[in-house]
Design an enzyme around this catalytic site. Structure first.
Site, PDB file in Angstrom:
ATOM      1  N   SER A 125     -15.748  10.648  50.876  1.00 12.02           N
ATOM      2  CA  SER A 125     -15.032   9.870  50.249  1.00 12.02           C
ATOM      3  C   SER A 125     -14.315   8.305  51.896  1.00 12.02           C
ATOM      4  O   SER A 125     -14.858   8.627  52.715  1.00 12.02           O
ATOM      5  CB  SER A 125     -13.297  10.381  50.082  1.00 12.02           C
ATOM      6  OG  SER A 125     -12.608   9.691  50.728  1.00 12.02           O
ATOM      7  N   TYR A 150      -5.782  16.723  52.413  1.00 13.23           N
ATOM      8  CA  TYR A 150      -6.910  16.088  51.751  1.00 13.23           C
ATOM      9  C   TYR A 150      -8.455  15.551  52.063  1.00 13.23           C
ATOM     10  O   TYR A 150      -8.991  15.522  52.574  1.00 13.23           O
ATOM     11  CB  TYR A 150      -6.948  15.144  50.409  1.00 13.23           C
ATOM     12  CG  TYR A 150      -7.369  14.637  49.599  1.00 13.23           C
ATOM     13  CD1 TYR A 150      -8.685  15.436  49.431  1.00 13.23           C
ATOM     14  CD2 TYR A 150      -8.381  13.458  49.647  1.00 13.23           C
ATOM     15  CE1 TYR A 150      -9.856  14.820  48.447  1.00 13.23           C
ATOM     16  CE2 TYR A 150      -9.516  12.753  49.245  1.00 13.23           C
ATOM     17  CZ  TYR A 150     -10.232  13.619  48.200  1.00 13.23           C
ATOM     18  OH  TYR A 150     -11.021  12.356  47.986  1.00 13.23           O
ATOM     19  N   LYS A 154     -12.308  16.228  53.995  1.00 15.77           N
ATOM     20  CA  LYS A 154     -13.839  15.715  53.989  1.00 15.77           C
ATOM     21  C   LYS A 154     -14.219  15.420  55.272  1.00 15.77           C
ATOM     22  O   LYS A 154     -15.617  15.429  54.790  1.00 15.77           O
ATOM     23  CB  LYS A 154     -13.396  14.335  53.187  1.00 15.77           C
ATOM     24  CG  LYS A 154     -13.342  13.991  51.637  1.00 15.77           C
ATOM     25  CD  LYS A 154     -13.936  14.608  50.476  1.00 15.77           C
ATOM     26  CE  LYS A 154     -13.927  14.907  49.093  1.00 15.77           C
ATOM     27  NZ  LYS A 154     -14.781  16.287  47.562  1.00 15.77           N
TER      28      LYS A 154
END
Ligand SMILES: NC(=O)c1ccc[n+]([C@@H]2O[C@H](COP(=O)([O-])OP(=O)(O)OC[C@H]3O[C@@H](n4cnc5c(N)ncnc54)[C@H](O)[C@@H]3O)[C@@H](O)[C@H]2O)c1
Length: 339
Positions: A125, A150, A154
């Site tokens: 992302s 979150y 990544k």
């Protein structure tokens, strides 16, 4: 060739399965249905005329991952979408996010490392860049400390892959750093299915327009941007899906320069929240009830991709516009509400 798509019934995964099948690949989907519905299989089948093989399996269960790979040792490539993705939820429940996004990645890589063909695409992302110092954002921009668990999954995910590639030359990986995927398949057979209150702008727009939500809140109208609202790089999910096929083909044909690489996937164009709303109003012919409210913690001001690396090295570029994406999202919203 048989390709495993984890999280293949989710938003981006399902569109990618369609593009893979359109290119003639045999697709096996793993999904635990934690954020998707088995009916998505019908949508994929309606578009492509072919029902992919589906296994309901939770990738957190190591033994199940092991036995899946034992049965499917002829897999030529893996596209790993499966993860939890709600930023706010990750702040409240970090361990759930580390377990689901990190353990599953480790288990899949462990099993993939036993296969003859070890080709792996990872969903990363643009959150890894945070508020970048320079725009547009190139792949050389530094990775900034993550704003949420979150986002951290990544960054850690990319590190895990990089470290594994260093010691396993047979393993070939590409991390794709998505900007803001929106829209739906133009057939409206598949699209984004947010469970509960949508976290992202476009489902919130379409749900407001259809009367499910009273009003859209635009967070912040005093940012240092031309109209005061945040700027993002909205990429049509069908363009994004096609990039996965191209990236996979690069690995399958052995054309990759190194065994770990990463690419930005965006349009290269930033659009403000108000521009996104105007685009929706134009294509739907509906006036949207929205209100500019206070800024929301954690939002970066502006983020859009430098797409040169993806354009030149992958030979991929976006073909669809913001209006196309809004029109498809609106068609999809109307279809699911009618259902
Ligand atoms: N949508 C975005 O804005 C965006 C942006 C950047 C990166 N990503 C990443 O792209 C990937 C796909 O995102 P999406 O928007 O399609 O999300 P999604 O929630 O629609 O799809 C993820 C799918 O994975 C499945 N899944 C989750 N945990 C699983 C597990 N333990 N075992 C098996 N299946 C599991 C879910 O049921 C769901 O179908 C995710 O890794 C996400 O973090 C998404």
């Amino acid at each position: 060739m048989k390709i495993l798509v984890t999280g293949g019934l989710g938003f981006i995964g399902s569109h990618t399965v369609v593009e893979l099948q359109n290119e003639g690949y045999d697709v096996v989907i793993i999904d635990n249905l934690s954020n998707s519905s088995v009916e998505v299989l019908d949508g994929i089948t309606a578009i492509t005329g072919k029902r992919p093989h589906f296994e309901k399996l939770d990738l957190k269960i190591k033994d199940d991952v092991k036995s899946f790979f034992n049965t499917h040792s002829d897999i030529s490539g893996v596209i790993h979408f499966a993860a939890s993705k709600a930023v706010g939820e990750s702040v409240n429940n970090p361990l759930m996010y580390y377990e689901n996004n990190i353990n599953t990645l480790v288990y899949v890589l462990q099993e993939l490392s036993q296969l003859n063909q070890q080709n792996f695409i990872f969903s990363s992302s643009c959150t890894v860049y945070g508020q970048a110092d320079e725009l547009p954002i190139t792949e050389n921009a530094p990775v900034k400390p993550a704003e949420s668990p979150y986002g951290n999954t990544k960054q850690i995910g990319e590190e895990i892959i990089k470290d594994t590639c260093k010691v396993n030359e047979k393993l070939n990986c590409i991390a794709l750093r998505y900007f803001n995927p929106i829209g739906a398949h133009p057939s409206a057979e598949i699209g984004e299915l947010p469970i509960g209150v949508p976290q992202n702008l476009v489902p919130y727009i379409t749900q407001t327009a259809i009367g499910m939500r009273e009003q859209l809140s635009v967070f912040g109208g005093d940012y240092p941007t031309p109209d005061g609202t945040c700027i993002r790089d909205y990429i049509h999910v069908v363009d994004l899906a096609k990039a996965h096929v191209v990236a996979l083909q690069r690995l399958l044909s052995g054309n990759n320069d190194s065994n770990f690489d990463f690419f930005n996937l965006g349009t290269g164009k930033g659009s403000s929240v108000l521009e996104a709303i105007q685009s929706f109003e134009k294509v739907s012919g509906k006036k949207l009830n929205y209100k500019v409210v206070d800024r929301r913690a954690g939002d970066v001001i502006s983020a859009y991709a430098d797409t040169n690396k993806a354009n030149d090295v992958l030979g991929w570029k976006t073909e669809l516009t913001l209006d196309d994406a809004m029109a498809s999202a609106w068609k999809w919203e109307q279809k699911i509400r009618n259902k």
